[in-house]
Structure formats: structure tokens, C-alpha cells
Scaffold this motif. Structure first.
Motif, PDB file in Angstrom:
ATOM      1  N   ARG A 540       0.828  -1.219   0.000  1.00 49.09           N
ATOM      2  CA  ARG A 540       0.000   0.000   0.000  1.00 49.09           C
ATOM      3  C   ARG A 540       0.855   1.258   0.000  1.00 49.09           C
ATOM      4  N   GLY A 541       2.123   1.125  -0.256  1.00 46.92           N
ATOM      5  CA  GLY A 541       3.012   2.285  -0.339  1.00 46.92           C
ATOM      6  C   GLY A 541       3.515   2.776   0.990  1.00 46.92           C
ATOM      7  N   GLY A 542       3.269   2.041   2.078  1.00 50.63           N
ATOM      8  CA  GLY A 542       3.717   2.457   3.394  1.00 50.63           C
ATOM      9  C   GLY A 542       5.216   2.289   3.566  1.00 50.63           C
ATOM     10  N   GLU A 543       5.811   3.190   4.364  1.00 48.31           N
ATOM     11  CA  GLU A 543       7.245   3.135   4.632  1.00 48.31           C
ATOM     12  C   GLU A 543       7.458   2.476   5.985  1.00 48.31           C
ATOM     13  N   LEU A 544       8.310   1.438   6.015  1.00 48.08           N
ATOM     14  CA  LEU A 544       8.503   0.625   7.206  1.00 48.08           C
ATOM     15  C   LEU A 544       9.789   0.998   7.931  1.00 48.08           C
ATOM     16  N   PHE A 545       9.704   1.051   9.247  1.00 47.82           N
ATOM     17  CA  PHE A 545      10.861   1.269  10.114  1.00 47.82           C
ATOM     18  C   PHE A 545      10.872   0.105  11.101  1.00 47.82           C
ATOM     19  N   VAL A 546      11.817  -0.809  10.912  1.00 47.56           N
ATOM     20  CA  VAL A 546      11.767  -2.109  11.579  1.00 47.56           C
ATOM     21  C   VAL A 546      12.884  -2.227  12.612  1.00 47.56           C
ATOM     22  N   PHE A 547      12.498  -2.537  13.841  1.00 50.23           N
ATOM     23  CA  PHE A 547      13.459  -2.902  14.884  1.00 50.23           C
ATOM     24  C   PHE A 547      13.483  -4.424  14.977  1.00 50.23           C
ATOM     25  N   THR A 548      14.617  -5.011  14.651  1.00 49.21           N
ATOM     26  CA  THR A 548      14.727  -6.457  14.664  1.00 49.21           C
ATOM     27  C   THR A 548      15.991  -6.863  15.407  1.00 49.21           C
ATOM     28  N   ASP A 549      16.376  -8.143  15.284  1.00 48.07           N
ATOM     29  CA  ASP A 549      17.542  -8.662  15.984  1.00 48.07           C
ATOM     30  C   ASP A 549      18.684  -8.929  15.017  1.00 48.07           C
ATOM     31  N   GLU A 550      19.864  -9.033  15.575  1.00 47.60           N
ATOM     32  CA  GLU A 550      21.056  -9.264  14.765  1.00 47.60           C
ATOM     33  C   GLU A 550      20.962 -10.552  13.951  1.00 47.60           C
ATOM     34  N   ASP A 551      20.291 -11.552  14.516  1.00 50.24           N
ATOM     35  CA  ASP A 551      20.250 -12.861  13.862  1.00 50.24           C
ATOM     36  C   ASP A 551      18.969 -13.097  13.063  1.00 50.24           C
ATOM     37  N   SER A 552      18.169 -12.063  12.807  1.00 50.41           N
ATOM     38  CA  SER A 552      17.019 -12.233  11.929  1.00 50.41           C
ATOM     39  C   SER A 552      17.512 -12.302  10.475  1.00 50.41           C
ATOM     40  N   GLU A 553      16.706 -12.882   9.606  1.00 53.03           N
ATOM     41  CA  GLU A 553      17.183 -13.174   8.249  1.00 53.03           C
ATOM     42  C   GLU A 553      16.521 -12.295   7.203  1.00 53.03           C
ATOM     43  N   PHE A 554      16.424 -11.010   7.461  1.00 53.33           N
ATOM     44  CA  PHE A 554      15.981 -10.100   6.408  1.00 53.33           C
ATOM     45  C   PHE A 554      16.689  -8.776   6.602  1.00 53.33           C
ATOM     46  N   GLY A 555      16.784  -8.031   5.531  1.00 58.96           N
ATOM     47  CA  GLY A 555      17.529  -6.787   5.585  1.00 58.96           C
ATOM     48  C   GLY A 555      16.731  -5.628   5.027  1.00 58.96           C
ATOM     49  N   ALA A 556      17.387  -4.487   4.941  1.00 59.95           N
ATOM     50  CA  ALA A 556      16.752  -3.276   4.422  1.00 59.95           C
ATOM     51  C   ALA A 556      16.544  -3.388   2.920  1.00 59.95           C
ATOM     52  N   SER A 557      15.551  -2.671   2.432  1.00 58.32           N
ATOM     53  CA  SER A 557      15.273  -2.615   0.996  1.00 58.32           C
ATOM     54  C   SER A 557      14.529  -1.312   0.737  1.00 58.32           C
ATOM     55  N   GLU A 558      14.078  -1.098  -0.471  1.00 65.26           N
ATOM     56  CA  GLU A 558      13.347   0.112  -0.812  1.00 65.26           C
ATOM     57  C   GLU A 558      12.117   0.255   0.092  1.00 65.26           C
ATOM     58  N   VAL A 560      11.997   0.037   3.227  1.00 64.77           N
ATOM     59  CA  VAL A 560      12.100  -0.774   4.447  1.00 64.77           C
ATOM     60  C   VAL A 560      13.419  -0.436   5.130  1.00 64.77           C
ATOM     61  N   HIS A 561      13.345   0.266   6.246  1.00 62.57           N
ATOM     62  CA  HIS A 561      14.535   0.651   7.017  1.00 62.57           C
ATOM     63  C   HIS A 561      14.665  -0.303   8.198  1.00 62.57           C
ATOM     64  N   VAL A 562      15.859  -0.774   8.459  1.00 62.86           N
ATOM     65  CA  VAL A 562      16.065  -1.806   9.479  1.00 62.86           C
ATOM     66  C   VAL A 562      17.168  -1.371  10.438  1.00 62.86           C
ATOM     67  N   ILE A 563      16.887  -1.495  11.732  1.00 59.07           N
ATOM     68  CA  ILE A 563      17.909  -1.339  12.766  1.00 59.07           C
ATOM     69  C   ILE A 563      17.908  -2.621  13.597  1.00 59.07           C
ATOM     70  N   ARG A 564      19.117  -3.160  13.781  1.00 58.83           N
ATOM     71  CA  ARG A 564      19.252  -4.446  14.462  1.00 58.83           C
ATOM     72  C   ARG A 564      19.756  -4.258  15.881  1.00 58.83           C
ATOM     73  N   ALA A 565      19.014  -4.771  16.825  1.00 54.70           N
ATOM     74  CA  ALA A 565      19.453  -4.842  18.212  1.00 54.70           C
ATOM     75  C   ALA A 565      20.326  -6.083  18.380  1.00 54.70           C
TER      76      ALA A 565
END
Length: 609
Positions: A540-558, A560-565
Motif C-alpha cells: 500500500r506504499g507504506g514506509e517501514l521502520f523495523v526494529f529487529t535482531d542481529e540474527d534475523s534473516e531479512f535486511g533493508a530494501s526500498e 524498508v529501514h532496518v535497525i538491528r538490536a
């Protein structure tokens, strides 16, 4: 809400009053004022806005005195005007008041009929006139205050002085916190020990219905019936350093960064005990906890979200049913009580009115197994509870709670593990695993704090937005709720939180490019479900800001912003994932230029309904 300070000494007390009000300003900052006895006259200065505005006026007018009272206000009755600011004065009687007087209309009508004129819209001015009316009948100040409060319905903390009796001050308390500070040749009254810590650490906590007569040389306390009574003297452990900013820009920032230490202090008793034991909650806790059949948690605001997190732990780990209710709702509904349920109240201050009243209601229904989780020793809610677990967060000045929340979660996890052990659901291996998780938690929180530069960069993207959505699943859904609350409290961005699985049931209609969506996505069993919900947002065109973990298996993309704890920390993950949402709210508020520590319309301690 609101703050009181008073002093009677052989020295000039005006600097004491102003310094005390500055330390109390987190409790209310719509207006401030002081009243002093200068010879046979009452002098008063009041200003809307911050204490510094009033301080400048007091200095310009040359205020000096050996007896005085002060107040910083959070408006309840009447708007934010100088006329409504405290102290209020009636024919030489000056007083400050925290709380709400429910029968003020009837009292006002009676006093008007007696010839009293009113200058404000407040319920407080009623009390000033009422006290003077009894002085006019020949009573002394102590007796006049005692007679007046006997006619008041509601909650109050009062400090009163009169030009007729310049050598003493009278204090009274019902439903709102108030304490007396003991000095050498000088004594004090305050709603919070922080207001007088620069002068004394020796304090008496007034009980419900108490009045106190305070002179330079003595303090006498009387119970609700007017009989003299001895109240215990306590030595406060609040430090001046905890009330200073130090190298930080705001108290909220300071308190966010104090969390590793606060958590370590809160778990110290568990680690020293080398295990989870009922004695951590009180000497007779084993008998109260061993055969309980469920847990009822009552709390407000951030503490309520701590309770929601605990529900997942208590049911999954201890195997006990757990319900969590907003205290202000519970106290007014017809509840069905089970005396074998443990009632847990959570309050940072220990004085939250709705939580206190909810506890009273629960006890009236037959609940005698009560536990308080609180940050302030000797406050009202712990005193009214059979068991208590004190968090050791230290003084929290910022209105938006941070370290109080994470230490509440630590306390609630300790309760969960203790209940599990008592009910045969925690073997030695699992207990060792949980203890290790607690030992490592301060380090994980520090790692999360190190993410601050990345989170600060995100804040620039949030600053121009008007709305935000927070998503979480399972035990992390309450952390999404807490993140949304923090953002709206201090940045004034409208923010809501939902379980991520609820997107398709309505909230997805709001998602577009202008709606940032924050996702709590740790590497747990629900991660794949959360990923699917994230795809719904991106579609739906939403912009994502994701707090995840170091060992999760996905990364940033268009988009989708990712910060890893740190790598997933297991059952304590909600505590660690709280840190990024606190930092996000703080830096967004900075970027928007709002008052971080004193957000509009809010105060720290909610002691009125």
C-alpha cells in the motif's frame, strides 16, 4: 500532579522555595507561585508558565522571608491564568493545594452567603475562605484547618500559613502525597522529597487524614480524629546527583541511558539470592503466593502496558490465568472477585490515584492477596498492599516514563518466575537459564543504547509527519503500544499501535506513503507472520521502520529501514526492544523542537481523577 513546598526557618526561605519548585516542576508547570509572611503581611507572587518566570518576578520585588509556601500547578479547576495560580489567599490566610475538592460548589455557595468574594475559578480558593471562616470564629490555625478539612470531600494535600500565627505552618493530607522534612532549627513540607533534599534527608510521610503543625523547632502530627500520633522518621536515599542533568540535554535522555544501572540494581536481590524466591516480595509471601489460582493486574498508562507484557509471561511460564485492567475502569465496574487471585498494582510513584482506588475496591471485594510493584518506598500503594517489590530505578523526572517501565518489567518477570517455581513449572535448568538472562540483560540494554545514532537519523524522517502506526505481535505488542504512547506524549505526533495481525481488520485503510509504520520484529516464532504483515504495508506504499535482531534473516530494501538490536535475547526480549522505541520518541521530539521533559497538558504523577 502539582507540587507543594513550604519552609519555616531562621534564614531566608525564598531560595529554598524556588529551588524546591524547580525540582517539582515535572509534576506540573502551567503556573507557579509563592506566598511568604513578611512581618505581619502576606506577600504573594504568581506567574503563568514556568517557575523561572515567577522566580524573576520574586527577585524583582525583593521577596525575603523566614516562612513561606510555594506551588507549581497542573490545571484542573479553572484555566491557566494568574488568578487561578496558587497560593490562594483569604484575609491573611495563604495556602497551596494538590488534589480536587468534590463539594466545592456547595462550599462556595455557603461562603458567598457569608460574604466571601471569589477571585478565581478554582476549588482551592474555597479552602482558603473556609479556613478563614473558622479563624474568625476564634479557632487557632491548627483547629481551623482540622475543622475545614472535615467538611471537604475529595482529595487534598495542603500547606497553610497565616499572618495571625507567623510562627507555624499547618499541613494536611487526604488522598494526595505529602511529607514533612526535619531540619536543625528549621522544618519543611513538600509533596516530594526531591523538593527539600538540598536541605534535609529526614522525612515523615503523612498518612491519610493526618494534619501536622510545623514550627522551626518542632513537628506535631495528628490523626484523622485529631489525636496526637507518632509517625516514623525515614532517611531518604534520594541523591542530589539523581536530580541533576549532568552531561545530558534532558532528563528523559539521562533516564534512558540510566537503564542498564537501574535494571542491574532492580535484579540485584534476585542475583544475590541465586534464585527466585517468594521472600523477595515479603516475609510471608510464600503463604500468599503458593496456592493462588490467577493474577489480576491493575495499572494506568505505561504501567498498564507493563502489565500487558506480564500477562504473556504469567500465562506461558507460570501457567496461571492473568487479566490486566486499566485501574480507572476497574474501580467503577462491577467485578467478580476470586479471593484466590493475586491482585498486583503497578505504579511508579506509588501515589497514582486511580490505581490506589482500584486497590481499595479490590480489597473491598475480598481480595487480601495484594502485591505492589513500585519505585517509591513508603508511598501509599505499597503501604496498602500485603506484599511489595520495589524497583530501584531511582528518581525519574521526565514526564514520559522510561527506566520506571523497564524496571517494572524486570519486577514482573521476577514475579512470573517465582510463581512458576512455586507451582512446579520451573526446574533447576530453566531457573539457571532465566538467571543468566537477567545477568546479561543490562549488557543487552547497553548494546541497544549504542544504536542511538542510527535511530537519531530516522527521527529526521519522522519529524514532518502527523501520524504514525506501531505494530507488534505476541509479547511485543505491548511494546508497540508503549512506543506509540512515547511518540505522542513528547513529539505530539498522533500514533496508534495494533497487533500486526489486525492490519486487515481496519488499520490498513490508513496506510499510505505519508504514514510511517514502526514494526517490532524480533527473531522469535512469530517473525514470519510479522514479515507477511510488513508486505501488506509495502503493497500500500507504506514506509517501514523495523526494529529487529542481529540474527534475523531479512535486511533493508526500498521503503524498508532496518535497525538491528543484539541477537535475540529470548524471554526478556520485550525489555530490550523497549529501548529503541524510547530513543525514537526522544529524537523525534528533539527534531520537532518540543519540550521533551515537560510535554504539554501532562504531568508526572497523576494524583487526581
Amino acid at each position: 500532579m502539582c507540587g507543594i513546598v513550604g519552609a519555616i526557618a531562621d534564614r531566608d526561605v525564598v531560595p529554598v522555595l524556588i529551588e524546591g519548585l524547580k525540582r517539582l516542576e515535572y509534576r506540573g508547570y502551567d503556573s507557579a507561585g509563592i506566598a511568604v509572611l513578611d512581618g505581619t503581611d502576606v506577600r504573594r507572587v504568581r506567574r503563568t508558565g514556568r517557575v523561572s518566570e515567577m522566580e524573576g518576578a520574586a527577585q524583582a520585588e525583593g521577596f525575603h522571608a523566614q516562612v513561606g509556601i510555594g506551588h507549581t500547578r497542573w490545571a484542573t479547576h479553572g484555566g491557566v491564568t494568574e488568578a487561578n495560580a496558587h497560593p490562594h489567599v483569604s484575609h491573611g490566610v495563604a495556602l497551596v493545594h494538590n488534589g480536587i475538592i468534590e463539594n466545592h460548589d456547595a462550599q462556595r455557595d455557603k461562603l458567598r452567603a457569608m460574604g466571601y468574594e471569589f477571585e478565581s475559578q478554582t476549588d482551592t480558593e474555597v479552602i482558603a475562605h473556609l479556613i478563614h471562616s473558622f479563624l474568625a470564629q476564634g479557632l487557632d490555625l491548627l483547629a481551623a484547618v482540622q475543622r475545614a478539612v472535615s467538611e471537604l470531600h475529595g482529595a487534598y494535600a495542603l500547606a497553610v500559613v497565616s499572618r495571625q500565627e507567623p510562627g507555624r505552618m499547618i499541613a494536611a493530607r487526604m488522598g494526595c502525597p505529602l511529607l514533612v522534612g526535619l531540619g536543625e532549627g528549621e522544618n519543611f513540607v513538600a509533596s516530594d522529597v526531591s523538593a527539600i533534599i538540598q536541605a534535609t534527608r529526614k522525612v515523615i510521610f503523612l498518612e491519610e487524614g493526618d494534619t501536622a503543625e510545623i514550627t522551626r523547632e518542632s513537628v506535631r502530627v495528628f490523626d484523622e480524629a485529631g489525636a496526637p500520633i507518632e509517625r516514623e522518621v525515614h532517611l531518604s536515599d534520594v541523591s542530589l546527583a539523581s536530580l541533576e542533568l549532568g552531561p545530558y540535554s534532558h532528563f528523559m535522555q539521562k533516564e534512558i541511558h540510566e537503564q542498564p544501572r537501574a535494571i542491574a540494581d532492580t535484579i540485584e536481590a534476585v542475583i544475590d539470592n541465586a534464585g527466585f524466591a517468594p521472600e523477595l516480595f515479603g516475609a510471608n509471601a510464600a503463604d500468599a503466593l503458593r496456592d493462588i489460582e490467577g493474577v489480576q493486574i491493575l495499572a494506568c498508562g505505561t504501567s498498564y502496558y507493563a502489565g500487558l507484557t506480564a500477562r504473556y509471561w504469567i500465562e506461558a511460564i507460570a501457567g496461571l490465568p492473568c487479566s490486566v485492567e486499566i485501574a480507572s475502569e476497574y474501580r467503577y465496574r462491577t467485578a467478580v472477585a476470586n479471593p484466590k487471585h493475586l491482585v498486583v498494582t503497578i505504579s511508579q510513584s506509588g501515589e497514582t490515584l486511580d490505581t490506589m482506588e482500584a486497590l481499595k475496591y479490590a480489597k473491598s471485594l475480598g481480595h487480601d492477596r495484594t502485591l505492589s510493584i513500585c519505585n517509591v518506598p513508603e508511598s501509599a500503594i505499597p503501604r496498602a498492599s500485603k506484599l511489595v517489590y520495589y524497583t530501584r530505578a531511582g528518581a525519574e523526572i521526565g514526564v514520559a516514563s522510561t527506566k520506571a517501565f523497564t524496571t517494572q518489567l524486570v519486577a514482573l518477570f521476577t514475579l512470573t518466575a517465582t510463581l512458576a517455581k512455586l507451582h512446579g513449572r520451573l526446574d533447576d535448568a530453566l531457573e539457571t537459564e532465566y538467571l543468566d538472562a537477567l545477568r546479561h540483560l543490562p549488557g543487552s540494554v547497553q548494546y541497544a543504547l549504542n544504536l542511538e545514532p542510527q535511530i537519531s537519523a530516522w527521527a529526521e524522517k519522522f519529524a514532518p509527519k502527523d501520524h504514525a502506526l506501531f505494530l507488534g505481535r505476541g509479547v511485543h505488542y505491548p511494546i508497540a503500544l508503549e512506543g506509540a504512547l512515547k511518540l505522542k506524549e513528547i513529539s505530539y505526533i498522533h500514533a496508534e499501535a495494533y497487533p500486526a495481525g489486525e492490519l486487515k481488520h481496519g488499520p490498513l485503510a490508513l496506510v499510505d506513503a505519508a504514514m510511517p509504520v514502526v514494526v517490532i520484529a524480533p527473531n522469535d516464532r512469530l517473525l514470519e507472520k510479522v514479515k507477511s504483515n510488513m508486505q501488506e504495508v509495502r503493497a500500500r506504499g507504506g514506509e517501514l521502520f523495523v526494529f529487529t535482531d542481529e540474527d534475523s534473516e531479512f535486511g533493508a530494501s526500498e521503503g524498508v529501514h532496518v535497525i538491528r538490536a543484539p541477537r535475540h535475547v529470548g524471554v526478556l526480549s520485550p525489555i530490550m526492544h523497549t529501548i529503541p522505541v524510547q530513543l525514537l520518541a526522544y529524537h523525534v521530539a528533539l527534531a520537532r523542537g518540543t519540550d521533551v521533559d515537560k510535554p504539554r497538558n501532562l504531568a508526572k504523577s497523576v494524583t487526581v481523577e
